[in-house]
Scaffold this active site. Sequence first.
Site, PDB file in Angstrom:
ATOM      1  N   ASN A  77      -4.610   2.631 -13.551  1.00  0.00           N
ATOM      2  CA  ASN A  77      -3.657   1.690 -12.964  1.00  0.00           C
ATOM      3  C   ASN A  77      -2.265   2.291 -13.012  1.00  0.00           C
ATOM      4  O   ASN A  77      -1.938   3.042 -13.940  1.00  0.00           O
ATOM      5  CB  ASN A  77      -3.676   0.378 -13.769  1.00  0.00           C
ATOM      6  CG  ASN A  77      -2.675  -0.647 -13.236  1.00  0.00           C
ATOM      7  OD1 ASN A  77      -2.644  -0.911 -12.038  1.00  0.00           O
ATOM      8  ND2 ASN A  77      -1.854  -1.192 -14.114  1.00  0.00           N
ATOM      9  N   HIS A 102       1.604   1.225 -13.424  1.00  0.00           N
ATOM     10  CA  HIS A 102       2.458   0.082 -13.803  1.00  0.00           C
ATOM     11  C   HIS A 102       3.914   0.525 -13.699  1.00  0.00           C
ATOM     12  O   HIS A 102       4.261   1.620 -14.199  1.00  0.00           O
ATOM     13  CB  HIS A 102       2.126  -0.386 -15.229  1.00  0.00           C
ATOM     14  CG  HIS A 102       2.935  -1.580 -15.634  1.00  0.00           C
ATOM     15  ND1 HIS A 102       2.666  -2.857 -15.185  1.00  0.00           N
ATOM     16  CD2 HIS A 102       4.035  -1.672 -16.415  1.00  0.00           C
ATOM     17  CE1 HIS A 102       3.565  -3.683 -15.675  1.00  0.00           C
ATOM     18  NE2 HIS A 102       4.413  -3.006 -16.429  1.00  0.00           N
ATOM     19  N   ILE A 127      -6.885 -10.192 -11.480  1.00  0.00           N
ATOM     20  CA  ILE A 127      -7.352  -9.861 -12.837  1.00  0.00           C
ATOM     21  C   ILE A 127      -8.831  -9.462 -12.755  1.00  0.00           C
ATOM     22  O   ILE A 127      -9.631 -10.176 -12.148  1.00  0.00           O
ATOM     23  CB  ILE A 127      -7.233 -11.095 -13.769  1.00  0.00           C
ATOM     24  CG1 ILE A 127      -5.788 -11.638 -13.752  1.00  0.00           C
ATOM     25  CG2 ILE A 127      -7.687 -10.769 -15.188  1.00  0.00           C
ATOM     26  CD1 ILE A 127      -4.776 -10.737 -14.417  1.00  0.00           C
ATOM     27  N   LEU A 128      -9.179  -8.328 -13.329  1.00  0.00           N
ATOM     28  CA  LEU A 128     -10.582  -7.893 -13.354  1.00  0.00           C
ATOM     29  C   LEU A 128     -11.167  -8.234 -14.716  1.00  0.00           C
ATOM     30  O   LEU A 128     -10.566  -7.952 -15.749  1.00  0.00           O
ATOM     31  CB  LEU A 128     -10.662  -6.383 -13.103  1.00  0.00           C
ATOM     32  CG  LEU A 128     -10.184  -5.927 -11.718  1.00  0.00           C
ATOM     33  CD1 LEU A 128     -10.108  -4.402 -11.668  1.00  0.00           C
ATOM     34  CD2 LEU A 128     -11.104  -6.469 -10.618  1.00  0.00           C
ATOM     35  N   GLY A 135       0.783  -1.230   0.000  1.00  0.00           N
ATOM     36  CA  GLY A 135       0.000   0.000   0.000  1.00  0.00           C
ATOM     37  C   GLY A 135       0.812   1.276   0.000  1.00  0.00           C
ATOM     38  O   GLY A 135       0.328   2.327   0.434  1.00  0.00           O
ATOM     39  N   THR A 136       2.056   1.232  -0.496  1.00  0.00           N
ATOM     40  CA  THR A 136       2.831   2.488  -0.529  1.00  0.00           C
ATOM     41  C   THR A 136       2.238   3.476  -1.516  1.00  0.00           C
ATOM     42  O   THR A 136       2.296   4.688  -1.316  1.00  0.00           O
ATOM     43  CB  THR A 136       4.312   2.222  -0.899  1.00  0.00           C
ATOM     44  OG1 THR A 136       4.377   1.683  -2.208  1.00  0.00           O
ATOM     45  CG2 THR A 136       4.970   1.302   0.111  1.00  0.00           C
ATOM     46  N   ASN A 137       1.624   2.968  -2.589  1.00  0.00           N
ATOM     47  CA  ASN A 137       0.943   3.891  -3.519  1.00  0.00           C
ATOM     48  C   ASN A 137      -0.307   4.473  -2.866  1.00  0.00           C
ATOM     49  O   ASN A 137      -0.604   5.655  -3.046  1.00  0.00           O
ATOM     50  CB  ASN A 137       0.599   3.167  -4.818  1.00  0.00           C
ATOM     51  CG  ASN A 137       1.797   3.100  -5.760  1.00  0.00           C
ATOM     52  OD1 ASN A 137       2.187   4.093  -6.347  1.00  0.00           O
ATOM     53  ND2 ASN A 137       2.399   1.934  -5.863  1.00  0.00           N
TER      54      ASN A 137
HETATM   55  C1  GRF Z   1       4.986  -2.472  -6.534  1.00  0.00           C
HETATM   56  O1  GRF Z   1       5.662  -3.453  -7.308  1.00  0.00           O
HETATM   57  C2  GRF Z   1       4.657  -1.312  -7.398  1.00  0.00           C
HETATM   58  O2  GRF Z   1       5.692  -1.100  -8.336  1.00  0.00           O
HETATM   59  C3  GRF Z   1       3.430  -1.768  -8.111  1.00  0.00           C
HETATM   60  O3  GRF Z   1       2.716  -2.542  -7.146  1.00  0.00           O
HETATM   61  C4  GRF Z   1       3.638  -3.049  -6.168  1.00  0.00           C
HETATM   62  C5  GRF Z   1       3.268  -2.750  -4.742  1.00  0.00           C
HETATM   63  O4  GRF Z   1       2.794  -1.466  -4.635  1.00  0.00           O
HETATM   64  N1  GRF Z   1       2.676  -0.647  -8.604  1.00  0.00           N
HETATM   65  P1  GRF Z   1       2.164  -0.936  -3.219  1.00  0.00           P
HETATM   66  O5  GRF Z   1       3.312  -0.690  -2.293  1.00  0.00           O
HETATM   67  O6  GRF Z   1       1.235  -2.013  -2.699  1.00  0.00           O
HETATM   68  O7  GRF Z   1       1.440   0.320  -3.587  1.00  0.00           O
END
Ligand code: GRF
Length: 208
Positions: free
Chosen positions: A108, A110, A93-94, A12-14
């Site tokens: 999304n 990527h 997959i959706l 969940g860093t994004n």
């Molecule tokens: C990472 O590989 C990121 O590059 C991709 O999803 C994975 C985990 O992201 N977008 P997050 O930390 O769960 O947001």
Amino acid sequence: MLNVVIMVSGGGTNLQAIIDAVENGSITNARLAGVIASNPDAYALKRAEKYGIPSTVVSRKAISDADAFDHAVLAALEQYQADLVVLAGYLSILGKKVTDAYAYRMINIHPSLIPSFCGPGYYGLRVHEAALGYGVRVTGATVHFVNEEADAGAIILQKPVAVEESDTPETLQRRVMEQAEWEILPKAIDLFCNGKITVSGNKVHITV
Ligand code: GRF
């Protein structure tokens, strides 16, 4: 104020970058209405809870039938009255039923410069292993609209990141997240929520 629903699978860093951007005002006109996780152990759920965002788990493992899974995802999205769906490290997959229902309202992130290193099987570390394996000097991240094909929807934003001699897949993944993903995903959400993204003929136009 648009209802933004974030779909997650992992750390969940994004999602955190999106939360921080709403907090610091770089995303406006957006309400983080809900988080949908593909598995109950996703740390992203803890981040949602800490920030007071309601969450739902729709687990592909628990719902073996693809059609039933799509219906469960659609029900969760309707529950949150999603105006924009953000796949943020989402790995399930959706089906077409879902991607059609949210055509040009689902985005999304990527971790490569599409059309390189994308499509079925390219996710997480595998993307960076492929980039290092090919020997590219520049990689990066892409935000795109989601359609029924993996990583094939109209591109919204991209940001390049230099590959360093000493890079491992892990160090490259981290730098792409820090320098590209966590910047362009919030930016794309803000643009969408402020009506600055239009699409004609599968080409995205951004009004600045
Ligand atoms: C990472 O590989 C990121 O590059 C991709 O999803 C994975 C985990 O992201 N977008 P997050 O930390 O769960 O947001």
